[in-house]
Design a protein around this motif. Structure first.
Motif, PDB file in Angstrom:
ATOM      1  N   ASP A  44       0.836  -1.199   0.000  1.00 16.78           N
ATOM      2  CA  ASP A  44       0.000   0.000   0.000  1.00 16.78           C
ATOM      3  C   ASP A  44       0.871   1.250   0.000  1.00 16.78           C
ATOM      4  OD1 ASP A  44      -2.415   1.374  -0.027  1.00 16.78           O
ATOM      5  OD2 ASP A  44      -2.471   1.537   2.166  1.00 16.78           O
ATOM      6  N   GLY A  45       0.661   2.105  -0.985  1.00 15.40           N
ATOM      7  CA  GLY A  45       1.445   3.330  -1.086  1.00 15.40           C
ATOM      8  C   GLY A  45       2.844   3.114  -1.634  1.00 15.40           C
ATOM      9  N   HIS A  46       3.108   1.920  -2.164  1.00 13.71           N
ATOM     10  CA  HIS A  46       4.424   1.618  -2.731  1.00 13.71           C
ATOM     11  C   HIS A  46       4.284   1.092  -4.161  1.00 13.71           C
ATOM     12  CE1 HIS A  46       6.619   2.261   0.994  1.00 13.71           C
ATOM     13  NE2 HIS A  46       5.637   1.628   1.621  1.00 13.71           N
ATOM     14  N   PRO A  47       3.855   1.941  -5.090  1.00 15.24           N
ATOM     15  CA  PRO A  47       3.684   1.461  -6.463  1.00 15.24           C
ATOM     16  C   PRO A  47       4.988   0.937  -7.078  1.00 15.24           C
ATOM     17  CG  PRO A  47       3.504   3.858  -6.365  1.00 15.24           C
ATOM     18  CD  PRO A  47       3.542   3.365  -4.953  1.00 15.24           C
ATOM     19  N   GLU A  48       6.131   1.369  -6.545  1.00 14.46           N
ATOM     20  CA  GLU A  48       7.413   0.892  -7.084  1.00 14.46           C
ATOM     21  C   GLU A  48       7.604  -0.612  -6.844  1.00 14.46           C
ATOM     22  OE1 GLU A  48       8.261   1.731  -2.797  1.00 14.46           O
ATOM     23  OE2 GLU A  48       7.087   2.780  -4.332  1.00 14.46           O
ATOM     24  N   MET A  49       6.857  -1.175  -5.898  1.00 15.91           N
ATOM     25  CA  MET A  49       6.933  -2.611  -5.621  1.00 15.91           C
ATOM     26  C   MET A  49       5.991  -3.408  -6.523  1.00 15.91           C
ATOM     27  SD  MET A  49       7.091  -2.508  -1.464  1.00 15.91           S
ATOM     28  CE  MET A  49       7.397  -4.256  -1.229  1.00 15.91           C
ATOM     29  N   CYS A  50       5.151  -2.696  -7.259  1.00 16.37           N
ATOM     30  CA  CYS A  50       4.163  -3.322  -8.129  1.00 16.37           C
ATOM     31  C   CYS A  50       4.512  -3.019  -9.582  1.00 16.37           C
ATOM     32  CB  CYS A  50       2.773  -2.787  -7.805  1.00 16.37           C
ATOM     33  SG  CYS A  50       2.297  -3.018  -6.076  1.00 16.37           S
ATOM     34  N   GLU A  51       3.838  -3.694 -10.488  1.00  7.66           N
ATOM     35  CA  GLU A  51       4.069  -3.492 -11.914  1.00  7.66           C
ATOM     36  C   GLU A  51       2.899  -2.738 -12.521  1.00  7.66           C
ATOM     37  OE1 GLU A  51       5.045  -6.054 -15.961  1.00  7.66           O
ATOM     38  OE2 GLU A  51       4.641  -7.125 -14.096  1.00  7.66           O
ATOM     39  N   ARG A  52       3.220  -1.663 -13.218  1.00  5.68           N
ATOM     40  CA  ARG A  52       2.187  -0.893 -13.912  1.00  5.68           C
ATOM     41  C   ARG A  52       1.733  -1.687 -15.127  1.00  5.68           C
ATOM     42  NH1 ARG A  52       0.680   4.798 -15.574  1.00  5.68           N
ATOM     43  NH2 ARG A  52      -1.285   4.265 -16.582  1.00  5.68           N
ATOM     44  N   VAL A  53       0.435  -1.761 -15.323  1.00  3.71           N
ATOM     45  CA  VAL A  53      -0.124  -2.439 -16.499  1.00  3.71           C
ATOM     46  C   VAL A  53      -0.316  -1.365 -17.564  1.00  3.71           C
ATOM     47  CG1 VAL A  53      -2.001  -3.861 -17.400  1.00  3.71           C
ATOM     48  CG2 VAL A  53      -1.267  -4.139 -15.021  1.00  3.71           C
ATOM     49  N   VAL A  54       0.676  -1.238 -18.453  1.00  2.00           N
ATOM     50  CA  VAL A  54       0.662  -0.147 -19.429  1.00  2.00           C
ATOM     51  C   VAL A  54      -0.434  -0.299 -20.474  1.00  2.00           C
ATOM     52  CG1 VAL A  54       3.087   0.472 -19.099  1.00  2.00           C
ATOM     53  CG2 VAL A  54       2.475  -1.238 -20.817  1.00  2.00           C
TER      54      VAL A  54
END
Length: 146
Positions: A44-54
């Motif tokens: 939560d609040g750490h988008p850098e740990m997740c992958e953006r679905v472009v």
């Protein structure tokens, strides 16, 4: 689509959509959008740990966990103001979480086209859900290899 490869959770979701007329399918998708589980605290609040679905126009992020028993947990964030995309994310999170890694990897790539929404939503949105599924499968493969 090969029936035997579709895990029961996703088969149930697909059947739930296909039992409805098209206008009701869109309503069901909106209901799913309200059922997207929150991501665990560590993401939560750490988008850098997740992958953006472009492939999604909206900012959608996913992350996959594979535990020591080879069970998959999918987490996703999607904005409330993008209910279609959020609904697709919710379908995948609910349909994939709890499956084995092998079951996830065996999900047919055309699952998003199989739930009866191709005429109700834009091809771009179907492509977004396909992108979520492809990235989830890629992350499962990567986590297994690690």
């Amino acid at each position: 689509m090969t029936e035997t490869l579709l895990p029961a959770t996703l088969a149930e979701i697909r059947d739930e959509f296909l039992e409805l007329e098209e206008p009701e399918r869109l309503q069901l998708l909106l209901e799913y959008s309200q059922e997207l589980p929150p991501v665990p605290a560590q993401y939560d609040g750490h988008p850098e740990m997740c992958e953006r679905v472009v492939e999604c126009q909206s900012p959608v992020y996913i992350v996959i966990d594979v535990d020591s028993d080879d069970r998959v947990a999918m987490h996703a964030t999607a904005p409330a103001e993008a209910p279609t995309t959020r609904g697709f994310a919710s379908i995948l999170v609910q349909g994939i979480s709890g499956l084995s890694a092998d079951e996830v990897l065996a999900i047919p790539d055309d699952f998003p086209q199989s739930i009866g929404l191709t005429r109700a939503v834009s091809p771009l949105r179907i492509a977004g859900m396909t992108g979520m599924l492809m990235r989830a499968k890629r992350q499962v493969r990567a986590k297994r290899a690690a």
